[in-house]
Design a protein around this motif. Structure first.
Motif, PDB file in Angstrom:
ATOM      1  N   THR A 100       0.829  -1.204   0.000  1.00  0.00           N
ATOM      2  CA  THR A 100       0.000   0.000   0.000  1.00  0.00           C
ATOM      3  C   THR A 100       0.863   1.254   0.000  1.00  0.00           C
ATOM      4  O   THR A 100       0.610   2.193  -0.765  1.00  0.00           O
ATOM      5  CB  THR A 100      -0.949   0.011   1.229  1.00  0.00           C
ATOM      6  OG1 THR A 100      -1.774  -1.148   1.171  1.00  0.00           O
ATOM      7  CG2 THR A 100      -1.811   1.252   1.248  1.00  0.00           C
ATOM      8  N   LYS A 101       1.904   1.271   0.845  1.00  0.00           N
ATOM      9  CA  LYS A 101       2.809   2.425   0.891  1.00  0.00           C
ATOM     10  C   LYS A 101       3.479   2.666  -0.458  1.00  0.00           C
ATOM     11  O   LYS A 101       3.691   3.811  -0.856  1.00  0.00           O
ATOM     12  CB  LYS A 101       3.878   2.223   1.965  1.00  0.00           C
ATOM     13  CG  LYS A 101       3.391   2.558   3.353  1.00  0.00           C
ATOM     14  CD  LYS A 101       4.404   2.314   4.459  1.00  0.00           C
ATOM     15  CE  LYS A 101       5.820   2.610   4.157  1.00  0.00           C
ATOM     16  NZ  LYS A 101       6.746   2.337   5.276  1.00  0.00           N
ATOM     17  N   GLU A 102       3.804   1.600  -1.163  1.00  0.00           N
ATOM     18  CA  GLU A 102       4.511   1.718  -2.439  1.00  0.00           C
ATOM     19  C   GLU A 102       3.555   1.763  -3.644  1.00  0.00           C
ATOM     20  O   GLU A 102       3.993   1.813  -4.779  1.00  0.00           O
ATOM     21  CB  GLU A 102       5.499   0.553  -2.605  1.00  0.00           C
ATOM     22  CG  GLU A 102       6.583   0.529  -1.560  1.00  0.00           C
ATOM     23  CD  GLU A 102       7.499   1.744  -1.618  1.00  0.00           C
ATOM     24  OE1 GLU A 102       7.640   2.352  -2.694  1.00  0.00           O
ATOM     25  OE2 GLU A 102       8.062   2.080  -0.553  1.00  0.00           O
ATOM     26  N   ARG A 103       2.264   1.723  -3.361  1.00  0.00           N
ATOM     27  CA  ARG A 103       1.218   1.749  -4.395  1.00  0.00           C
ATOM     28  C   ARG A 103       1.374   0.595  -5.392  1.00  0.00           C
ATOM     29  O   ARG A 103       1.278   0.759  -6.592  1.00  0.00           O
ATOM     30  CB  ARG A 103       1.201   3.103  -5.110  1.00  0.00           C
ATOM     31  CG  ARG A 103       0.896   4.256  -4.183  1.00  0.00           C
ATOM     32  CD  ARG A 103       0.947   5.610  -4.841  1.00  0.00           C
ATOM     33  NE  ARG A 103       2.123   5.913  -5.637  1.00  0.00           N
ATOM     34  CZ  ARG A 103       3.304   6.292  -5.158  1.00  0.00           C
ATOM     35  NH1 ARG A 103       3.471   6.425  -3.866  1.00  0.00           N
ATOM     36  NH2 ARG A 103       4.313   6.556  -5.948  1.00  0.00           N
ATOM     37  N   ILE A 104       1.623  -0.582  -4.844  1.00  0.00           N
ATOM     38  CA  ILE A 104       1.756  -1.806  -5.624  1.00  0.00           C
ATOM     39  C   ILE A 104       0.557  -2.697  -5.306  1.00  0.00           C
ATOM     40  O   ILE A 104       0.232  -2.912  -4.144  1.00  0.00           O
ATOM     41  CB  ILE A 104       3.060  -2.567  -5.272  1.00  0.00           C
ATOM     42  CG1 ILE A 104       4.290  -1.697  -5.510  1.00  0.00           C
ATOM     43  CG2 ILE A 104       3.145  -3.886  -6.032  1.00  0.00           C
ATOM     44  CD1 ILE A 104       4.627  -1.449  -6.950  1.00  0.00           C
ATOM     45  N   GLN A 105      -0.081  -3.209  -6.350  1.00  0.00           N
ATOM     46  CA  GLN A 105      -1.215  -4.107  -6.162  1.00  0.00           C
ATOM     47  C   GLN A 105      -0.757  -5.553  -6.293  1.00  0.00           C
ATOM     48  O   GLN A 105       0.244  -5.857  -6.946  1.00  0.00           O
ATOM     49  CB  GLN A 105      -2.300  -3.812  -7.195  1.00  0.00           C
ATOM     50  CG  GLN A 105      -2.870  -2.420  -7.067  1.00  0.00           C
ATOM     51  CD  GLN A 105      -3.914  -2.149  -8.145  1.00  0.00           C
ATOM     52  OE1 GLN A 105      -4.188  -2.973  -9.001  1.00  0.00           O
ATOM     53  NE2 GLN A 105      -4.500  -0.965  -8.088  1.00  0.00           N
ATOM     54  N   ARG A 106      -1.535  -6.457  -5.694  1.00  0.00           N
ATOM     55  CA  ARG A 106      -1.213  -7.891  -5.784  1.00  0.00           C
ATOM     56  C   ARG A 106      -1.065  -8.344  -7.231  1.00  0.00           C
ATOM     57  O   ARG A 106      -0.193  -9.135  -7.553  1.00  0.00           O
ATOM     58  CB  ARG A 106      -2.329  -8.722  -5.137  1.00  0.00           C
ATOM     59  CG  ARG A 106      -2.040  -9.109  -3.747  1.00  0.00           C
ATOM     60  CD  ARG A 106      -3.101 -10.087  -3.270  1.00  0.00           C
ATOM     61  NE  ARG A 106      -3.085 -10.058  -1.825  1.00  0.00           N
ATOM     62  CZ  ARG A 106      -3.137 -11.124  -1.077  1.00  0.00           C
ATOM     63  NH1 ARG A 106      -3.272 -12.313  -1.614  1.00  0.00           N
ATOM     64  NH2 ARG A 106      -3.082 -11.032   0.223  1.00  0.00           N
ATOM     65  N   ILE A 107      -1.931  -7.837  -8.084  1.00  0.00           N
ATOM     66  CA  ILE A 107      -1.914  -8.255  -9.487  1.00  0.00           C
ATOM     67  C   ILE A 107      -0.564  -7.920 -10.145  1.00  0.00           C
ATOM     68  O   ILE A 107      -0.083  -8.650 -11.004  1.00  0.00           O
ATOM     69  CB  ILE A 107      -3.100  -7.649 -10.261  1.00  0.00           C
ATOM     70  CG1 ILE A 107      -3.258  -8.345 -11.595  1.00  0.00           C
ATOM     71  CG2 ILE A 107      -2.958  -6.152 -10.417  1.00  0.00           C
ATOM     72  CD1 ILE A 107      -4.572  -8.050 -12.287  1.00  0.00           C
ATOM     73  N   GLU A 108       0.081  -6.818  -9.698  1.00  0.00           N
ATOM     74  CA  GLU A 108       1.384  -6.451 -10.245  1.00  0.00           C
ATOM     75  C   GLU A 108       2.471  -7.409  -9.761  1.00  0.00           C
ATOM     76  O   GLU A 108       3.393  -7.747 -10.509  1.00  0.00           O
ATOM     77  CB  GLU A 108       1.723  -5.010  -9.861  1.00  0.00           C
ATOM     78  CG  GLU A 108       0.794  -4.000 -10.509  1.00  0.00           C
ATOM     79  CD  GLU A 108       0.966  -2.608  -9.962  1.00  0.00           C
ATOM     80  OE1 GLU A 108       1.368  -1.730 -10.752  1.00  0.00           O
ATOM     81  OE2 GLU A 108       0.719  -2.408  -8.748  1.00  0.00           O
ATOM     82  N   VAL A 109       2.354  -7.852  -8.522  1.00  0.00           N
ATOM     83  CA  VAL A 109       3.306  -8.845  -7.995  1.00  0.00           C
ATOM     84  C   VAL A 109       3.122 -10.163  -8.753  1.00  0.00           C
ATOM     85  O   VAL A 109       4.098 -10.786  -9.174  1.00  0.00           O
ATOM     86  CB  VAL A 109       3.119  -9.041  -6.477  1.00  0.00           C
ATOM     87  CG1 VAL A 109       3.989 -10.175  -5.969  1.00  0.00           C
ATOM     88  CG2 VAL A 109       3.417  -7.739  -5.731  1.00  0.00           C
ATOM     89  N   LEU A 110       1.873 -10.556  -8.942  1.00  0.00           N
ATOM     90  CA  LEU A 110       1.597 -11.795  -9.679  1.00  0.00           C
ATOM     91  C   LEU A 110       2.122 -11.709 -11.108  1.00  0.00           C
ATOM     92  O   LEU A 110       2.662 -12.679 -11.650  1.00  0.00           O
ATOM     93  CB  LEU A 110       0.094 -12.088  -9.670  1.00  0.00           C
ATOM     94  CG  LEU A 110      -0.521 -12.362  -8.284  1.00  0.00           C
ATOM     95  CD1 LEU A 110      -2.039 -12.490  -8.403  1.00  0.00           C
ATOM     96  CD2 LEU A 110       0.089 -13.578  -7.637  1.00  0.00           C
ATOM     97  N   GLN A 111       1.961 -10.561 -11.736  1.00  0.00           N
ATOM     98  CA  GLN A 111       2.474 -10.375 -13.095  1.00  0.00           C
ATOM     99  C   GLN A 111       3.992 -10.531 -13.124  1.00  0.00           C
ATOM    100  O   GLN A 111       4.546 -11.182 -14.009  1.00  0.00           O
ATOM    101  CB  GLN A 111       2.086  -8.998 -13.619  1.00  0.00           C
ATOM    102  CG  GLN A 111       2.628  -8.722 -15.008  1.00  0.00           C
ATOM    103  CD  GLN A 111       2.326  -7.304 -15.475  1.00  0.00           C
ATOM    104  OE1 GLN A 111       1.769  -6.489 -14.738  1.00  0.00           O
ATOM    105  NE2 GLN A 111       2.696  -7.007 -16.695  1.00  0.00           N
ATOM    106  N   ALA A 112       4.681  -9.950 -12.152  1.00  0.00           N
ATOM    107  CA  ALA A 112       6.136 -10.069 -12.099  1.00  0.00           C
ATOM    108  C   ALA A 112       6.561 -11.525 -11.929  1.00  0.00           C
ATOM    109  O   ALA A 112       7.533 -11.980 -12.536  1.00  0.00           O
ATOM    110  CB  ALA A 112       6.690  -9.209 -10.950  1.00  0.00           C
TER     111      ALA A 112
END
Length: 173
Positions: free
Chosen positions: A114-126
């Motif tokens: 949340t602090k870094e404005r990263i969503q789960r979907i972006e982690v999954l994509q990586a």
């Protein structure tokens, strides 16, 4: 807007060649580190150098000497801050972000995400970009200082020494 004169075209070509050569010489003098994509400070300097080069090329009110001086100033500042950040932990912390742990041993670090404005979907994509089909294959996901994500695969007998400077690792181990 559609005016065309050979002198104006010739000026752009001549100034372009001179500014380009000057920039290459400056970058060779200061080393490879000057234009690396390591942190936000480096990105700002890279954009500023590009903007300065464009101004030199297209603004007839800016002489080649003024433009090269501006480029040299930016490159000198980048070199100075990079050199200083190696020698001073205060300056290093001031201009560089630290890597953040987003996922570790089956758990997402929602607060950091949340602090870094990263969503789960972006982690999954990586993770998918690394050829992994399941988070069960992943030991850790780290948001690096340049904004990229590093994916560490699970493996037996991991020492985790690559995670020592990652914010959030100490509290999770």
């Amino acid at each position: 807007m559609f005016s065309f004169t050979w002198p104006s075209i010739g000026r752009v070509v001549l100034i372009g060649i001179l500014a380009y050569v000057a920039l290459i010489v400056l970058l060779r003098i200061t080393g490879k580190r000057t234009l690396t994509k390591l942190n936000a400070f480096d990105l700002v300097v890279t954009v500023a150098i590009g903007s300065t080069l464009a101004t030199i090329l297209l603004n007839q009110k800016v002489s080649i000497f003024q433009g090269v001086t501006a480029l040299a100033t930016l490159v000198f500042l980048q070199f100075t801050f990079a050199w200083s950040s190696i020698r001073s932990s205060f300056i290093n912390r001031l201009i560089k972000a630290e890597p953040k742990l987003l996922f570790y041993q089956g758990s997402f670090f929602e607060h950091e995400m949340t602090k870094e404005r990263i969503q789960r979907i972006e982690v999954l994509q990586a993770v998918r970009n690394q050829g992994m089909a399941s988070m069960n294959m992943v030991e850790a996901v780290i948001l690096e200082t340049d904004g990229s994500m590093s994916i560490l695969k699970k493996s037996p007998n991991q020492s985790h020494d690559a995670l020592k400077n990652v914010k959030g690792f100490d509290s999770s181990s």
